[in-house]
Design an enzyme around this catalytic site. Structure first.
Site, PDB file in Angstrom:
ATOM      1  N   ASP A  94       0.840  -1.190   0.000  1.00  0.00           N
ATOM      2  CA  ASP A  94       0.000   0.000   0.000  1.00  0.00           C
ATOM      3  C   ASP A  94       0.880   1.246   0.000  1.00  0.00           C
ATOM      4  OD1 ASP A  94      -1.978   1.861   0.252  1.00  0.00           O
ATOM      5  OD2 ASP A  94      -2.484   1.379   2.319  1.00  0.00           O
ATOM      6  N   ASP A 311      -1.700   5.600  -5.975  1.00  0.00           N
ATOM      7  CA  ASP A 311      -2.030   4.742  -4.835  1.00  0.00           C
ATOM      8  C   ASP A 311      -2.202   3.295  -5.274  1.00  0.00           C
ATOM      9  OD1 ASP A 311      -2.877   3.713  -2.384  1.00  0.00           O
ATOM     10  OD2 ASP A 311      -4.962   4.268  -2.755  1.00  0.00           O
TER      11      ASP A 311
END
Length: 491
Positions: A94, A311
């Protein structure tokens, strides 16, 4: 002097040896598993409320459109080894958060099983001989990083609580323990290595984190905060302050994650927006088939409620409405003579009689410093099934009524991405992520999880002046074990 130079050259050779960590990536949703688009949009919506909790005063609520038709998509996770003796944990990669955390053995309401085909593991501090609790007096306990509330218990234990916009979250305490990886020196020598890091031990989870459908052992945050693993290791000179990934978009998924800089001649770089908690880039314009769209550049300017974020934890891609509408209109106008445009569950789709690459145009996202990201049709379209004897492809970008443009895995896949925190820039290049990669050594040690390394050395004369005489004995001992070598670390 000549002998000293030889000793120093030998030492420099040791520093230039490729230092790698092998961590294979896997896809959370295998390509052979059909998933509803609405499920992915819902997952991303929950995630974005968590991202924006730390970016904005309040939570930005995205109005998202999508299709319930099944399609194929992937999310990425990797394995880490923690504790003594080391235990293996599956953690999602992440780039939108900072902290590495895993589920503690004392966790309440945490998932007991996962539908991703993995066995869940629990971290037990009592079972690790090297585990130490982080006290409230530790400087790391007061580090500032977004979406995290650091607390101090009555027992002087540094704890945390992540509050998410969808009312889900996790809380626990910080632990100092060993992170293990395989170090590769040159082409033949592989050694077990480790580093002491601080990470979270989750004792409570709620909401979306508790569902078995997407359950993993934790999250591996690659953000810029003080407590991210990349920050901890680079601050001690263990790795350079740069990491890279190359995520495969076809087949069984997987890819490469590197604590180091992947080198590829076609990589272009764009500066990061300064003083932002996420990886914000300055998107300036969008071109379809080489033609710039009529979009006010102000809709992309980074502010308290706008901007463009890279992201890897987001599955799809999200585009502000002011850019989305002309984007879809331009594509539809180009392909309407060859396909049948239809609306499927409020999403723009097309019935395509042949390969999308033969019909659909390329798209260019143009960023600051003349850095363009070229998207092939598969980078903005999603295969959504079949209809009336034709293949149905839908626009994979989702409309955002206002706010943040987010580039998720739909766009990031099949590209090298380099997050150069030292130079505050992000680079990318289209790439076949099933191939090996080359990594330049900018400092003494790099990690690589999978792939191939090529050493790139800079001038060494200045380093001669920096080595004190007190190191000569150490150099001689090191030279007994190390041959002068510069080469490639291959997997």
């Amino acid at each position: 002097m000549r002998a000293l130079s030889q000793l120093i050259l030998g030492f420099l050779a040791l520093l230039s040896v490729v230092y790698c960590a092998v961590i294979p990536l896997e896809r959370a949703f295998p390509l052979n598993k059909r998933v509803e688009l609405s499920q992915l949009v819902a997952r991303d919506q929950l995630r974005h409320s968590r991202i924006l909790q730390g970016l904005l005063v309040g939570v930005v609520d995205f109005s998202v459109q999508g299709s319930s038709d099944p399609f194929l998509v992937g999310l990425y996770f990797t394995k880490v080894k923690l504790g003594s003796p080391p235990r293996e944990f599956n953690v999602q990669i992440d780039t939108g958060s900072d902290i590495l955390w895993v589920t503690c053995s004392s966790c309440i309401d945490c998932p007991q099983s996962s539908e991703l085909g993995i066995q869940l593991s629990l971290f037990d501090t009592a079972s690790s001989s090297s585990a130490r609790l982080v006290s409230c007096s530790d400087p790391l306990c007061f580090s500032e990083f977004q979406t995290t509330a650091t607390q101090c218990s009555q027992t002087n234990q540094c704890s945390y609580s992540f509050k998410y916009g969808d009312e889900s979250g996790t809380s626990g305490y910080y632990v100092s323990d060993m992170l293990y990886f395989d170090a590769v020196f040159g082409q033949s020598l592989i050694a077990n290595s480790s580093a002491l890091i601080v990470f979270g031990c989750s004792t409570y989870q709620s909401g979306d984190l508790t569902t078995t459908g997407k359950a993993v052992d934790g999250i591996f945050g690659f953000g810029q905060g003080d407590l991210s693993v990349i920050s901890q290791l680079s601050s001690r000179g263990i790795t350079p302050r740069v990491f890279s990934h190359c995520l495969k978009g076809d087949g069984s998924g997987g890819g490469i994650m590197v604590l180091g800089e992947i080198m590829e001649p076609s990589i272009v770089y764009s500066p990061l927006v300064p003083s932002q908690p996420h990886y914000n880039l300055m998107l300036q314009s969008i071109a379809v088939n080489g033609q710039l769209l009529q979009i006010d550049p102000a809709v992309f300017v980074t502010s308290s409620n706008r901007g463009t974020i890279v992201d890897s934890g987001t599955t799809l891609a999200y585009l502000v409405q002011e850019a989305y509408d002309p984007f879809v209109s331009a594509i539809t106008a180009i392909v309407s003579s060859s396909v049948t445009p239809i609306i499927s569950k409020e999403n723009q789709c097309y019935l395509v009689p042949t390969s999308v690459n033969e019909i659909f145009p390329t798209v260019s996202l143009n960023f600051a410093a003349d850095a363009s990201m070229v998207l092939k049709p598969e980078d903005y379209l999603i295969l959504s099934g079949f209809y009336d004897g034709a293949t149905m492809w839908c626009i994979g970008f989702q409309k955002v009524p206002g706010g943040i443009t987010i580039l998720g895995d739909l766009v990031l896949k099949d590209k090298i991405f380099v997050y150069d925190l030292a130079r505050q820039r992000i680079g990318w290049a289209n790439y076949d992520c099933s191939l090996s990669v080359n990594v330049s050594i900018a400092s003494s040690k790099d990690f690589i999880n999978e792939g191939q390394l090529s050493v790139s050395s800079s001038t060494t004369e200045m380093l001669f002046k920096l080595i004190p005489l007190s190191l000569i004995t150490l150099l001689m001992q090191l030279l007994d074990f190390v041959e002068f070598q510069q080469g490639i670390c291959a997997f």
